[in-house]
Design an enzyme around this catalytic site. Structure first.
Site, PDB file in Angstrom:
ATOM      1  N   GLY A  99       0.931   8.625  -1.965  1.00  0.00           N
ATOM      2  CA  GLY A  99       2.292   9.105  -1.789  1.00  0.00           C
ATOM      3  C   GLY A  99       3.421   8.161  -2.122  1.00  0.00           C
ATOM      4  N   TYR A 145       0.358  13.719 -13.045  1.00  0.00           N
ATOM      5  CA  TYR A 145       0.653  15.152 -12.923  1.00  0.00           C
ATOM      6  C   TYR A 145       1.270  15.702 -14.212  1.00  0.00           C
ATOM      7  CZ  TYR A 145      -0.191  13.669  -8.153  1.00  0.00           C
ATOM      8  OH  TYR A 145      -0.765  13.104  -7.034  1.00  0.00           O
ATOM      9  N   GLU A 169      -5.014   6.175  -1.071  1.00  0.00           N
ATOM     10  CA  GLU A 169      -5.317   7.117  -2.162  1.00  0.00           C
ATOM     11  C   GLU A 169      -4.121   7.284  -3.100  1.00  0.00           C
ATOM     12  OE1 GLU A 169      -5.946  10.680   0.081  1.00  0.00           O
ATOM     13  OE2 GLU A 169      -7.856  10.036   0.906  1.00  0.00           O
ATOM     14  N   PRO A 170      -3.638   6.212  -3.707  1.00  0.00           N
ATOM     15  CA  PRO A 170      -2.484   6.377  -4.589  1.00  0.00           C
ATOM     16  C   PRO A 170      -2.876   7.047  -5.899  1.00  0.00           C
ATOM     17  CG  PRO A 170      -3.269   4.115  -4.663  1.00  0.00           C
ATOM     18  CD  PRO A 170      -4.130   4.836  -3.653  1.00  0.00           C
ATOM     19  N   GLY A 171      -2.028   7.941  -6.355  1.00  0.00           N
ATOM     20  CA  GLY A 171      -2.209   8.536  -7.673  1.00  0.00           C
ATOM     21  C   GLY A 171      -1.041   8.126  -8.542  1.00  0.00           C
ATOM     22  N   ARG A 209       6.250  19.576 -14.712  1.00  0.00           N
ATOM     23  CA  ARG A 209       7.044  19.064 -13.596  1.00  0.00           C
ATOM     24  C   ARG A 209       8.526  19.457 -13.637  1.00  0.00           C
ATOM     25  NH1 ARG A 209       7.759  14.576 -12.123  1.00  0.00           N
ATOM     26  NH2 ARG A 209       7.273  14.876  -9.938  1.00  0.00           N
ATOM     27  N   CYS A 246       8.577  31.103 -24.365  1.00  0.00           N
ATOM     28  CA  CYS A 246       9.555  32.184 -24.205  1.00  0.00           C
ATOM     29  C   CYS A 246       9.987  32.379 -22.768  1.00  0.00           C
ATOM     30  CB  CYS A 246       8.964  33.471 -24.748  1.00  0.00           C
ATOM     31  SG  CYS A 246       8.351  33.235 -26.403  1.00  0.00           S
TER      32      CYS A 246
HETATM   33  N1  LLP Z   1      -4.214  12.031  -1.326  1.00  0.00           N
HETATM   34  C1  LLP Z   1      -4.050  13.344  -1.059  1.00  0.00           C
HETATM   35  C2  LLP Z   1      -4.832  13.963   0.008  1.00  0.00           C
HETATM   36  C3  LLP Z   1      -3.128  14.098  -1.820  1.00  0.00           C
HETATM   37  O1  LLP Z   1      -2.955  15.383  -1.547  1.00  0.00           O
HETATM   38  C4  LLP Z   1      -2.393  13.464  -2.847  1.00  0.00           C
HETATM   39  C5  LLP Z   1      -1.436  14.217  -3.672  1.00  0.00           C
HETATM   40  C6  LLP Z   1      -2.624  12.096  -3.093  1.00  0.00           C
HETATM   41  C7  LLP Z   1      -3.534  11.414  -2.309  1.00  0.00           C
HETATM   42  C8  LLP Z   1      -1.916  11.332  -4.167  1.00  0.00           C
HETATM   43  O2  LLP Z   1      -0.537  11.285  -3.976  1.00  0.00           O
HETATM   44  P1  LLP Z   1       0.363  10.354  -4.921  1.00  0.00           P
HETATM   45  O3  LLP Z   1       0.033   8.913  -4.619  1.00  0.00           O
HETATM   46  O4  LLP Z   1       0.068  10.702  -6.323  1.00  0.00           O
HETATM   47  O5  LLP Z   1       1.748  10.713  -4.531  1.00  0.00           O
HETATM   48  N2  LLP Z   1       2.044  17.808  -8.671  1.00  0.00           N
HETATM   49  C9  LLP Z   1       3.010  17.081  -7.864  1.00  0.00           C
HETATM   50  C10 LLP Z   1       2.349  16.098  -6.926  1.00  0.00           C
HETATM   51  C11 LLP Z   1       1.303  16.719  -6.016  1.00  0.00           C
HETATM   52  C12 LLP Z   1       0.666  15.742  -5.089  1.00  0.00           C
HETATM   53  C13 LLP Z   1      -0.471  16.355  -4.360  1.00  0.00           C
HETATM   54  N3  LLP Z   1      -1.223  15.472  -3.533  1.00  0.00           N
HETATM   55  C14 LLP Z   1       4.010  16.384  -8.788  1.00  0.00           C
HETATM   56  O6  LLP Z   1       3.922  16.556 -10.011  1.00  0.00           O
HETATM   57  O7  LLP Z   1       4.924  15.726  -8.314  1.00  0.00           O
END
Ligand code: LLP
Length: 421
Positions: free
Chosen positions: A239, A375, A275-277, A314, A346
């Site tokens: 997050g 994403y 759990e960073p994405g 997005r 469209c």
């Molecule tokens: N762990 C869990 C359980 C999650 O649900 C998520 C993201 C993450 C980790 C990773 O979060 P991050 O570090 O990437 O913020 N599609 C949206 C974002 C959806 C996030 C969903 N869960 C966007 O494009 O902003």
């Protein structure tokens, strides 16, 4: 910091000019920088050291197997939310003991697959899921390692579609009911409790909501330990936000996030998982696209590009901002022109940016959407029968296509006309 910089007047990914990639693979394409992915992953491991920890990359943000292999080879764990993501992690060579399985709707088939292939833990989100997992594990003669995801009822102060830690959200069990749900888990024969999980949302730009949630988790750790549960690990979710607009104040740095975690949770002696994405993948990727037309409208000018909402969802889904940069570096004093940057799909929602001041651009000019690594490709679709955009990985002066653009033959061949039609 990333590795997409102008050199000799041309935007590069590390040592490769983006225009070279455009010639080789066509447009639009996603391009990722190995050096940026590596650096962002390392920022987290450095921030959490010397605590025992595992950084589990949230595969949902960028799931290409080559990227997973790069991170897995650095020692990263993986956070998966589906059978498909689990199979990707395994295909990238990540061992089961570094894979955590999250998500509110795991099926029995997904549980079985992960138990067979090896899993570090399931992050369980409800009582019915506890019962189901225990039944699956028992039928296999196993005990499934679990944490329970608690919902701390904290306002993450982010976009409503990606906030997950309020009581009205579908995620986790209310922290107020944690004691009874852990008691249920302890009674179920197929489960082994190893810790607590929490994830309050995505693209957080302040530390305070994290700290509020983690403080509640610290108190819960003490309560659960006193009740006899073994709480060895704390999974703190992902997050941490990234700076999408260079002009805005930057979100906290991983080092600041890590310092807060050490302060709030360090004394508990748990292994920390995160759990960073987005922070790892977001600024590691660009979407490069070509201008098709510069169309003068009645009250505004449109830059119509060959990428569309199906390639980068997005902006139309969340109203998200992505910086746009020309691939040829503009001269410092070059005149600016205000455009709506749109795709060919469209619908009016197929708009990447409104009233964006850019240098003057015309047909065949290349531009790049920044911060598109997270994403981006993963949320793409073939809407309007537009082929999925290829993905390219750059490392130094090398680049490779890590997912090809499907041919129209491949796309059409997936459909079947029934005999009786
Ligand atoms: N762990 C869990 C359980 C999650 O649900 C998520 C993201 C993450 C980790 C990773 O979060 P991050 O570090 O990437 O913020 N599609 C949206 C974002 C959806 C996030 C969903 N869960 C966007 O494009 O902003």
């Amino acid at each position: 910091m990333d590795h997409f910089l102008y050199r000799n007047g041309a935007l590069h990914a590390e040592d490769v000019p983006l225009s070279d990639i455009a010639v080789a693979v066509g447009t639009p394409f996603y391009v990722y920088s190995a050096a940026t992915l590596t650096r962002h992953y390392s920022l987290f491991t450095e921030a959490l050291s010397p605590l025992p920890h595992l950084v589990c990359f949230a595969i949902k943000s960028l799931s290409n197997i080559a990227v997973l292999k790069l991170l897995g080879d650095l020692g990263a764990g993986m956070d998966v939310v589906s059978q498909g993501e689990y199979l990707r992690a395994k295909a990238a060579g990540v061992p089961g003991e570094r894979i955590v399985f999250s998500g509110v709707g795991k099926t029995a088939a997904e549980m079985r697959l992960a138990l067979e292939g090896g899993i570090r833990q399931f992050n369980v989100e409800s009582e019915p899921e506890l019962e189901a997992l225990s039944a699956v594990a028992t039928s296999m003669g196993l005990q499934a390692p679990i944490t329970i995801r608690v919902n701390p009822d904290v306002d993450a102060k982010t976009h409503e579609k990606i906030a997950t830690g309020k009581k009205e959200n579908k995620f986790g069990i209310p922290i107020s009911r944690a004691a009874e749900v852990y008691a249920l888990a302890a009674r179920l024969p197929g489960l082994r409790v190893v810790g607590i999980d929490v994830h309050i949302g995505s693209q957080l730009t302040e530390l305070a909501p994290f700290e509020e949630a983690y403080t509640k988790v610290a108190a819960l750790t003490e309560t659960l330990r006193a009740a006899g549960h073994s709480i060895e690990r704390l999974d703190l979710g992902g997050g941490l936000g990234i700076p999408y607009e260079r002009s805005n104040t930057a979100p906290p740095l991983p080092i600041e996030y890590g310092a807060m975690i050490k302060r709030v949770l360090g004394p508990l002696g748990c292994e920390i998982e995160i759990e960073p994405g987005r922070l790892i993948s977001g600024n590691s990727g660009l979407l490069v696209t070509k201008v098709i037309y510069n169309k003068a409208g009645e009250d505004r000018d449109f830059l119509i590009v060959d990428a569309a909402m199906n390639d980068l969802l997005r902006p139309s889904m969340y109203g998200a901002h992505h910086d746009i940069v020309p691939v040829i570096e503009p001269a410092p004093a070059s005149p600016r022109q205000v455009y709506d940057v749109v795709g060919p799909v469209c619908e009016t929602g197929d708009t990447f940016a409104k009233a964006r001041a850019l240098t003057e651009l015309g047909a065949d000019d290349l531009i790049a959407f920044r911060s598109a690594g997270a994403y981006g490709a993963v949320m793409a679709s073939e809407y309007n029968t537009r082929p999925l955009v290829p993905e390219v990985l750059v490392k130094g002066d090398q680049f490779a296509v890590i997912r090809h653009r499907p041919t129209y033959e491949e796309i059409l061949a997936r459909d079947r006309i029934p005999e009786w039609l």
